[in-house]
Design an enzyme around this catalytic site. Structure first.
Site, PDB file in Angstrom:
ATOM      1  CG  ASP A  61      -2.203   0.873   0.907  1.00  0.00           C
ATOM      2  OD1 ASP A  61      -2.112   1.771   0.038  1.00  0.00           O
ATOM      3  OD2 ASP A  61      -3.250   0.671   1.548  1.00  0.00           O
TER       4      ASP A  61
HETATM    5  C1  NOJ Z   1      -4.025   3.929   0.023  1.00  0.00           C
HETATM    6  C2  NOJ Z   1      -5.199   3.007   0.127  1.00  0.00           C
HETATM    7  O1  NOJ Z   1      -5.158   2.305   1.354  1.00  0.00           O
HETATM    8  C3  NOJ Z   1      -5.285   2.009  -1.010  1.00  0.00           C
HETATM    9  O2  NOJ Z   1      -6.519   1.342  -0.926  1.00  0.00           O
HETATM   10  C4  NOJ Z   1      -5.104   2.695  -2.328  1.00  0.00           C
HETATM   11  O3  NOJ Z   1      -5.234   1.755  -3.374  1.00  0.00           O
HETATM   12  C5  NOJ Z   1      -3.751   3.366  -2.359  1.00  0.00           C
HETATM   13  N1  NOJ Z   1      -3.688   4.361  -1.305  1.00  0.00           N
HETATM   14  C6  NOJ Z   1      -3.459   4.017  -3.710  1.00  0.00           C
HETATM   15  O4  NOJ Z   1      -4.265   5.117  -3.911  1.00  0.00           O
END
Ligand code: NOJ
Length: 743
Positions: A269
């Site tokens: 993430d």
């Molecule tokens: C953080 C989020 O937790 C995740 O779900 C997302 O895909 C990423 N950022 C990218 O934007």
């Protein structure tokens, strides 16, 4: 939707391997690390100039960019100027639509119809791919049993069986029959794993889940995604049992690859590799890079830790080059399969042709119709008469595009949603539909994303005087109408990432306004727009008709009007339990029994200040018609370990209009090596029945449904024990038979 545009053949496994090896042979160590690096293309994100990093072969993928022209500019640099000329993967969060916005995933799960989610993600993929995107960060597969957690809106709710069905459907929708199918994108199963069980429902907080619960409840949607061929996984942010998910070998290597045979790649993430230091796990960035890669994490999303440390770790002998190369191969294989080497660029005229398609809007409207849940309909107030001439639509969300579209409309999406007010006006041509928003609602603590992103949802906050004037105007408007539709709930920025709440009440003065309008003594319909269960206890007792519309997407207003006026009969069911209070969380139907079950004579109370029971149970939802479920039979009363039985029940539409029922089968294992939940969903089917029509629904129960991962045995088992089986219209089903599993 046709896939006739298939111009290139899908490469065989051997061809993919050969092409990857040919590329590997000409890449430097720095370029290999570059492939493991995802960089931000967003203006809000500080960092080195993307074009320069790409020119040097320092990036394998770009995220947070949503600009077709710019994709082509950066891709040209990658394929013409970077040392090994490897194309980039462009990635974005396309969660429930790109331009045509579908209901949020929690809503689509309420359809209990996986084909709704599959078709939605097919359209989303088609539009996103036309815009130049190759990879979406979805589906989000986190089981969530705590409505305080803001991200409950992004998933399929509390149940592993429903969650797994929705997971596989979404993967098929995004990716098509195989990776590389034209007009499709690579999907990403996220967030692996356990993220939805955050302590206290606080986003990002640590998670403690015993292995039995991980395997029986939290893993099944992820494993279903692997079986459906998902190309990528995303690691979760938080600590799982004291080991951050992004440095968790058990998750990323032992289970995902070792047990499930996942062949794609894992991205962290955002910032999660660097965050291993903040989480008190890694000593420093170097240690974080080492531990994430060693755990099985292939690509670093935006933290810059891999590009800073990986090459050095290989050069000083701490990491083996082969470990890095394994990760690079996985990423290159996806690029080969996606056809990026043949077609790295996007036709800049394509998006305009694709988004204009009326069939996309039609799909979104259908998805929204099928996602809505009728919670109450006293005196058959709904459907409303077509000949109404004096209607008022009241509430802060009645004309809100943001609340209609829902969360994840960031990164420069430019949808145009039909609001509830617009939908009702379109349904009643010639009628002057009155409207008053009442006081605005807003978060006490503003959203990080509103501050960071374009198209902020957060407007200037009303003063108390302005709010009072708006309150009075709303009552005055309602006063002049014959029927009032109240549109209440949550703004889009009140659920989603970093949007957890301590309360599940209607925010702001909405309940006060609802009470004042109901006190006028006129028929009131409550339409809820929200991304999580809300504790609408007062409404549940005092408002005759309540429609849970969730965040229904860009055609939401039309779909709501279709239901309110009876063109469509609602048939959705809740994929989550509605608690009476936030403090009851986590509340879910599949709990283990206690020694004092609530229906035992000894039962006193779980709380002395109110009932523990849900406000609305899992699986619940009404219709404009009525159904009876009867004649429950098992093909045998006994089955040997490993064998299967068929359970059938008859469903009859006992009302006077056609409608849908979601028939649900639950089991309970009465004793065993471990205690088992008091009920577990093991099968469901959404059916359409004409008035008087009867259908027999078959369910199969075999070792998969009757087995579980046992704490005592430390493995998957099936016990020779007695089972209760119920079939019904929600998780309180009473129609019952017994089944004995024998040796
Ligand atoms: C953080 C989020 O937790 C995740 O779900 C997302 O895909 C990423 N950022 C990218 O934007």
């Amino acid at each position: 939707m046709n896939n006739k545009m298939n111009t290139q053949a899908i490469p065989t496994e051997a061809e993919v391997v050969a092409r990857v090896e040919a590329l590997m042979g000409r890449m430097s160590l720095e370029e290999k690390v570059g492939q493991l690096t995802q960089i931000a293309g967003a203006p809000f994100f500080p960092g080195p100039e993307p074009a320069e990093v790409i020119r040097q072969g320092g990036a394998g993928s770009v995220l947070w960019l949503n600009d077709t022209q710019q994709f082509n500019v950066l891709q040209k640099i990658a394929v013409e100027e970077s040392p090994s000329k490897i194309p980039l993967l462009f990635a974005l969060d396309v969660i429930h639509g790109y331009r045509t916005i579908f209901p949020v995933p929690l809503a689509m799960a309420s359809s209990w119809d996986p084909s709704v989610a599959e078709r939605a993600q097919t359209v989303a993929a088609r539009e996103a791919r036309a815009a130049g995107l190759h990879w979406t960060f979805g589906p989000m597969l986190d089981i969530a049993r705590d409505a305080r957690w803001g991200r409950i809106v992004e998933g399929a709710g509390e149940d592993p069986v429903l969650g797994a069905a929705m997971a596989a459907a979404q993967v098929r929708g995004f990716q098509g029959p195989s990776l590389g199918t034209p007009e499709h994108v690579v999907a990403c199963a996220k967030h692996f794993a356990g993220y939805g069980a955050a302590d206290g429902g606080r986003d990002y907080d640590p998670v403690y889940l015993p292995e039995s619960r991980l395997r029986n409840v939290y893993f099944p949607p992820f494993q279903a995604a692997v079986k459906a061929g998902v190309g990528t996984f995303m690691s979760a942010y938080m600590d799982l049992n004291d080991v951050p998910a992004s440095g968790n070998r058990f998750l990323l290597s032992d289970v995902l690859r070792g047990e499930w045979g996942f062949k794609g790649f894992v991205v962290s993430d955002a910032m999660a590799v660097g965050n291993l230091v903040i989480e008190g796990f890694a000593r420093d960035g170097r240690d974080a890079a080492l531990r994430a890669l060693s755990a099985g994490l292939d690509m670093d999303m935006a933290s810059g830790t891999y590009p800073q440390y990986l090459a050095g770790l290989v050069e000083d002998g701490t990491l083996k080059l082969a470990d890095i190369e394994t990760a690079v191969r996985r990423i290159l294989a996806i690029k080969v399969r996606m056809g990026l080497f043949e077609q790295p660029y996007t036709d800049e005229a394509k998006l305009a042709q694709v988004v204009a398609l009326p069939e996309h809007c039609q799909e979104a409207r259908l998805a929204a119709q099928r996602s809505m849940v009728l919670l109450r309909n006293e005196g058959r107030l709904l459907p409303l008469s077509n000949s109404l001439t004096n209607v008022a639509v009241i509430g802060p969300l009645a004309d809100s595009m943001e609340a209609t579209e829902g969360s994840w409309m960031v990164f420069g999406h430019t949808p145009a949603a039909v609001t509830v007010l617009e939908g009702i006006r379109a349904r009643l041509p010639g009628v002057k539909v009155k409207y008053a928003p009442g006081p605005e609602i807003c978060r006490d603590i503003p959203s990080l994303f509103d501050e960071m992103m374009p198209g902020s949802n957060e407007k200037a906050v009303q003063t108390p005087e302005q709010a009072e004037a708006a309150f009075q105007e709303a009552i005055a408007t309602a006063h002049t109408a014959d029927v009032i539709v109240m549109v209440l709930g949550e703004n889009a920025n009140m659920a989603g990432e970093a949007a957890s709440r301590a309360s599940l009440d209607l925010p702001g003065r909405q309940e006060e306004l609802l009470k004042a309008v109901v006190a006028l003594g006129k028929p009131v319909v409550l339409v809820l727009l929200n991304g999580r269960p809300l504790s609408i206890n007062w409404a549940a007792e005092n408002v005759p008709a309540i429609l849970e519309a969730w965040e229904p997407g860009s055609e939401g207003g039309h779909a709501i009007a279709d239901i309110l006026f009876g063109d469509v009969n609602p048939g959705g069911k809740l994929p989550v339990t509605f608690p009476r209070k936030a403090s009851h969380a986590p509340l879910y139907y599949a709990r283990d029994l206690s020694h004092q079950p609530e229906d035992s004579p000894m039962y006193r109370s779980r709380y002395w200040d109110g009932p523990t029971t849900p406000l609305y149970p899992f699986g619940y939802g009404l219709s404009y018609t009525t159904f009876s479920i009867s004649n429950l039979k098992a093909s045998a009363s006994q089955v040997k370990l490993g064998g299967s039985v068929t359970v059938t029940a008859d469903v009859t539409n006992t009302g006077s209009v056609a409608g849908d029922e979601v028939v649900q089968l639950y089991i309970h294992q009465k004793a065993g090596r471990d205690s088992r939940p008091m009920r577990e969903l093991k099968g469901f089917e959404r059916l359409t029945l004409q008035p008087g029509e009867v259908k027999t629904v078959p369910f199969s129960l075999g070792p998969t449904e009757l087995g579980y991962w046992s704490t005592n045995a430390g493995k998957w088992v099936q016990d020779a024990e007695a089972f209760d089986i119920w079939v019904g219209a929600d998780s309180l089903a009473t129609l019952h038979v017994e089944l004995a599993v024998t040796r």
